[in-house]
Design a protein around this motif. Structure first.
Motif, PDB file in Angstrom:
ATOM      1  N   THR A 255     -38.106  24.502   8.136  1.00  0.00           N
ATOM      2  CA  THR A 255     -37.327  23.686   8.037  1.00  0.00           C
ATOM      3  C   THR A 255     -36.427  23.604   6.310  1.00  0.00           C
ATOM      4  O   THR A 255     -37.045  22.868   5.982  1.00  0.00           O
ATOM      5  CB  THR A 255     -36.085  22.891   9.461  1.00  0.00           C
ATOM      6  N   TYR A 256     -35.089  23.640   6.417  1.00  0.00           N
ATOM      7  CA  TYR A 256     -34.295  23.043   5.052  1.00  0.00           C
ATOM      8  C   TYR A 256     -33.658  22.505   5.573  1.00  0.00           C
ATOM      9  O   TYR A 256     -32.608  22.909   6.599  1.00  0.00           O
ATOM     10  CB  TYR A 256     -33.909  24.495   3.807  1.00  0.00           C
ATOM     11  N   THR A 257     -33.093  21.453   4.310  1.00  0.00           N
ATOM     12  CA  THR A 257     -31.091  20.751   4.195  1.00  0.00           C
ATOM     13  C   THR A 257     -31.583  20.332   6.371  1.00  0.00           C
ATOM     14  O   THR A 257     -30.398  20.820   6.625  1.00  0.00           O
ATOM     15  CB  THR A 257     -30.753  22.190   3.649  1.00  0.00           C
ATOM     16  N   MET A 258     -32.166  19.529   6.636  1.00  0.00           N
ATOM     17  CA  MET A 258     -31.580  18.739   7.792  1.00  0.00           C
ATOM     18  C   MET A 258     -32.279  19.724   8.640  1.00  0.00           C
ATOM     19  O   MET A 258     -30.859  19.320   9.538  1.00  0.00           O
ATOM     20  CB  MET A 258     -31.071  17.650   7.354  1.00  0.00           C
ATOM     21  N   GLY A 259     -32.069  20.995   8.699  1.00  0.00           N
ATOM     22  CA  GLY A 259     -32.646  21.526   9.771  1.00  0.00           C
ATOM     23  C   GLY A 259     -31.493  22.344  10.265  1.00  0.00           C
ATOM     24  O   GLY A 259     -31.005  23.596  10.521  1.00  0.00           O
ATOM     25  N   THR A 260     -30.627  22.732   8.871  1.00  0.00           N
ATOM     26  CA  THR A 260     -29.331  23.657   8.708  1.00  0.00           C
ATOM     27  C   THR A 260     -30.155  25.293   8.813  1.00  0.00           C
ATOM     28  O   THR A 260     -28.838  26.221   8.524  1.00  0.00           O
ATOM     29  CB  THR A 260     -28.128  23.723   7.620  1.00  0.00           C
ATOM     30  N   CYS A 261     -30.738  25.045   8.490  1.00  0.00           N
ATOM     31  CA  CYS A 261     -32.117  26.614   7.835  1.00  0.00           C
ATOM     32  C   CYS A 261     -33.176  27.062   8.328  1.00  0.00           C
ATOM     33  O   CYS A 261     -33.953  25.527   7.580  1.00  0.00           O
ATOM     34  CB  CYS A 261     -31.763  27.104   6.279  1.00  0.00           C
ATOM     35  N   SER A 262     -33.578  27.603   8.914  1.00  0.00           N
ATOM     36  CA  SER A 262     -34.680  27.938   9.122  1.00  0.00           C
ATOM     37  C   SER A 262     -35.551  28.768   8.721  1.00  0.00           C
ATOM     38  O   SER A 262     -35.086  30.174   8.169  1.00  0.00           O
ATOM     39  CB  SER A 262     -35.584  28.107  11.103  1.00  0.00           C
ATOM     40  N   MET A 263     -37.323  29.109   8.521  1.00  0.00           N
ATOM     41  CA  MET A 263     -37.491  30.204   7.901  1.00  0.00           C
ATOM     42  C   MET A 263     -38.739  30.466   8.797  1.00  0.00           C
ATOM     43  O   MET A 263     -39.459  29.492   9.673  1.00  0.00           O
ATOM     44  CB  MET A 263     -38.631  29.634   6.161  1.00  0.00           C
ATOM     45  N   TYR A 264     -38.986  31.811   9.398  1.00  0.00           N
ATOM     46  CA  TYR A 264     -39.546  31.860   9.705  1.00  0.00           C
ATOM     47  C   TYR A 264     -40.519  32.849   9.227  1.00  0.00           C
ATOM     48  O   TYR A 264     -40.669  34.164   8.582  1.00  0.00           O
ATOM     49  CB  TYR A 264     -39.276  32.419  10.991  1.00  0.00           C
ATOM     50  N   LEU A 265     -42.170  33.052   9.633  1.00  0.00           N
ATOM     51  CA  LEU A 265     -43.133  34.031   8.570  1.00  0.00           C
ATOM     52  C   LEU A 265     -44.102  34.343   9.597  1.00  0.00           C
ATOM     53  O   LEU A 265     -44.803  33.220  10.265  1.00  0.00           O
ATOM     54  CB  LEU A 265     -43.696  33.547   7.580  1.00  0.00           C
ATOM     55  N   ALA A 266     -44.026  35.424   9.700  1.00  0.00           N
ATOM     56  CA  ALA A 266     -45.234  36.642  10.451  1.00  0.00           C
ATOM     57  C   ALA A 266     -45.669  37.663  10.767  1.00  0.00           C
ATOM     58  O   ALA A 266     -45.522  37.905   8.761  1.00  0.00           O
ATOM     59  CB  ALA A 266     -43.842  36.563  12.228  1.00  0.00           C
ATOM     60  N   SER A 267     -46.871  37.702  10.491  1.00  0.00           N
ATOM     61  CA  SER A 267     -47.596  39.087  10.113  1.00  0.00           C
ATOM     62  C   SER A 267     -48.045  40.394  11.155  1.00  0.00           C
ATOM     63  O   SER A 267     -47.373  40.025  12.298  1.00  0.00           O
ATOM     64  CB  SER A 267     -48.753  38.127   9.906  1.00  0.00           C
ATOM     65  N   LYS A 268     -48.261  41.383  10.949  1.00  0.00           N
ATOM     66  CA  LYS A 268     -48.547  42.386  11.870  1.00  0.00           C
ATOM     67  C   LYS A 268     -50.229  42.193  12.028  1.00  0.00           C
ATOM     68  O   LYS A 268     -50.943  42.520  10.872  1.00  0.00           O
ATOM     69  CB  LYS A 268     -47.953  43.851  11.086  1.00  0.00           C
TER      70      LYS A 268
ATOM     71  N   GLU B 139     -32.728  32.652   8.653  1.00  0.00           N
ATOM     72  CA  GLU B 139     -31.639  31.623   9.633  1.00  0.00           C
ATOM     73  C   GLU B 139     -30.892  31.280   9.879  1.00  0.00           C
ATOM     74  O   GLU B 139     -31.535  29.791   9.980  1.00  0.00           O
ATOM     75  CB  GLU B 139     -31.645  32.512  11.459  1.00  0.00           C
ATOM     76  N   LEU B 140     -29.027  30.863   9.954  1.00  0.00           N
ATOM     77  CA  LEU B 140     -28.327  29.444  10.079  1.00  0.00           C
ATOM     78  C   LEU B 140     -29.048  28.885  10.622  1.00  0.00           C
ATOM     79  O   LEU B 140     -28.670  29.408  12.103  1.00  0.00           O
ATOM     80  CB  LEU B 140     -26.887  29.690   9.912  1.00  0.00           C
ATOM     81  N   THR B 141     -29.319  27.699  11.396  1.00  0.00           N
ATOM     82  CA  THR B 141     -30.423  26.825  12.305  1.00  0.00           C
ATOM     83  C   THR B 141     -29.123  25.851  13.365  1.00  0.00           C
ATOM     84  O   THR B 141     -28.012  25.391  12.358  1.00  0.00           O
ATOM     85  CB  THR B 141     -31.426  26.892  12.653  1.00  0.00           C
ATOM     86  N   VAL B 142     -28.744  24.749  14.056  1.00  0.00           N
ATOM     87  CA  VAL B 142     -28.056  23.789  14.484  1.00  0.00           C
ATOM     88  C   VAL B 142     -28.925  22.612  13.807  1.00  0.00           C
ATOM     89  O   VAL B 142     -30.106  22.998  14.787  1.00  0.00           O
ATOM     90  CB  VAL B 142     -27.117  23.477  15.893  1.00  0.00           C
ATOM     91  N   PRO B 143     -28.924  21.645  13.163  1.00  0.00           N
ATOM     92  CA  PRO B 143     -29.762  20.666  12.984  1.00  0.00           C
ATOM     93  C   PRO B 143     -29.528  19.753  14.992  1.00  0.00           C
ATOM     94  O   PRO B 143     -28.765  19.709  15.793  1.00  0.00           O
ATOM     95  CB  PRO B 143     -28.886  19.736  12.214  1.00  0.00           C
TER      96      PRO B 143
ATOM     97  N   MET C   7     -38.427  41.803   5.343  1.00  0.00           N
ATOM     98  CA  MET C   7     -37.165  40.441   5.188  1.00  0.00           C
ATOM     99  C   MET C   7     -35.880  40.321   5.540  1.00  0.00           C
ATOM    100  O   MET C   7     -35.435  41.982   5.609  1.00  0.00           O
ATOM    101  CB  MET C   7     -37.166  39.730   3.676  1.00  0.00           C
ATOM    102  N   VAL C   8     -35.082  39.309   6.833  1.00  0.00           N
ATOM    103  CA  VAL C   8     -33.611  39.427   6.970  1.00  0.00           C
ATOM    104  C   VAL C   8     -33.360  37.915   6.690  1.00  0.00           C
ATOM    105  O   VAL C   8     -33.730  36.870   7.215  1.00  0.00           O
ATOM    106  CB  VAL C   8     -34.066  39.712   8.378  1.00  0.00           C
ATOM    107  N   ALA C   9     -31.646  37.964   5.956  1.00  0.00           N
ATOM    108  CA  ALA C   9     -31.410  36.554   5.254  1.00  0.00           C
ATOM    109  C   ALA C   9     -30.756  36.833   5.907  1.00  0.00           C
ATOM    110  O   ALA C   9     -29.450  37.102   5.948  1.00  0.00           O
ATOM    111  CB  ALA C   9     -31.404  36.489   3.573  1.00  0.00           C
ATOM    112  N   PHE C  10     -30.200  35.336   7.198  1.00  0.00           N
ATOM    113  CA  PHE C  10     -28.957  35.599   8.272  1.00  0.00           C
ATOM    114  C   PHE C  10     -28.116  36.718   8.178  1.00  0.00           C
ATOM    115  O   PHE C  10     -27.068  36.164   8.608  1.00  0.00           O
ATOM    116  CB  PHE C  10     -27.785  35.256   6.644  1.00  0.00           C
ATOM    117  N   GLY C  11     -28.986  37.641   8.849  1.00  0.00           N
ATOM    118  CA  GLY C  11     -28.751  38.592  10.180  1.00  0.00           C
ATOM    119  C   GLY C  11     -28.901  38.908  11.172  1.00  0.00           C
ATOM    120  O   GLY C  11     -28.673  39.853  12.207  1.00  0.00           O
TER     121      GLY C  11
END
Length: 245
Positions: free
Chosen positions: A232-245, A165-169, A133-137
């Motif tokens: 995306t959360y909070t009107m697009g200010t944060c995005s969560m990505y999930l992926a598998s190996k 990760e923080l993202t731009v709405p 996991m990586v939060a905001f880095g």
């Protein structure tokens, strides 16, 4: 491929991005938590909770927390997922020293450990972790493709990567409000609280330059991940990505 965020550096072009990011976070480590809470107004806690909930079905027992900073995600992950162990890694010794103290205060030193590691060249064996996991880095990676390939290498088959990760709405009026927030509020608060004025000019720039949404999904797939998705959360200010190996 070079991404725009890889070109954004805190100080100058005279040294690598990784070295500059390490120095920057060492500089602000002592004030980082209070700055983070002030600037996010505490919403980052709910973002972490939502992201971690996506790993519950996997029931990971060994977790790698990349760019752990002061260990907020690692501590919250233990409370949420109750794994056997979590290893938090970061290039900033100053940040992870704060994380060690926080884990000790929470009575979790036997469950959460920390190590200085560069995610461009991890020291771990292949197939070592159930989840990463990586939060905001991730936007601070010196080479995004190389970092993602290394994360994929140390994940076990079937393991998952969760990124916040923080993202731009994308839409009015949140897009315009976010511009004011990141370009005026964050640098101003950073200058008041932190001794490193440059850091809180760099951080908004790195958010604006980083890829997001489908572009990030395509980058995860290109680097070997499967089943990649995002929310995306909070009107697009944060995005969560999930992926598998």
């Amino acid at each position: 491929m070079t991404y725009d965020a890889e070109k954004i550096v805190p100080y100058s072009d005279s040294e690598s991005k990784g070295a500059q990011v390490e120095r920057m976070f060492d500089s602000i480590a002592g004030n980082y938590d209070i700055l983070n809470r002030t600037m996010s107004m505490g919403i980052d806690i709910s973002w972490r909770k939502k992201g971690l909930s996506m790993l519950k079905k996997l029931n990971p027992q060994t977790i790698l927390d990349i760019a752990t900073g002061t260990g907020d995600l690692a501590i919250q992950a233990y409370d949420t997922l109750k794994p056997q162990s979590i290893l938090g890694i970061d290039i900033s010794e100053g940040m992870i020293e704060v994380g060690r103290k926080k884990a000790a205060k929470a009575g979790l030193s036997d469950k959460i450990s920390f190590a200085k590691e560069d995610c461009m060249a991890l020291s771990f064996s292949d197939n070592s972790f159930d989840a990463a996991m990586v939060a905001f880095g991730v936007r601070n990676f010196e080479d995004l493709d190389k970092g993602l390939k290394e994360i994929l290498r140390v994940l076990k088959p079937g393991g998952q990567l969760m990124i916040l990760e923080l993202t731009v709405p994308a839409h009015f009026p949140m897009k315009q409000g976010y511009w004011l927030y990141t370009n005026l509020f964050i640098p101003t608060i950073g200058r008041i609280i932190s001794k490193d004025k440059t850091a809180y000019s760099y951080l908004p720039k790195s958010i604006q330059a980083f890829i997001q949404g489908k572009d990030m999904i395509n980058t995860l797939l290109k680097n070997g991940f499967t089943e990649a998705s995002y929310k995306t959360y909070t009107m697009g200010t944060c995005s969560m990505y999930l992926a598998s190996k």
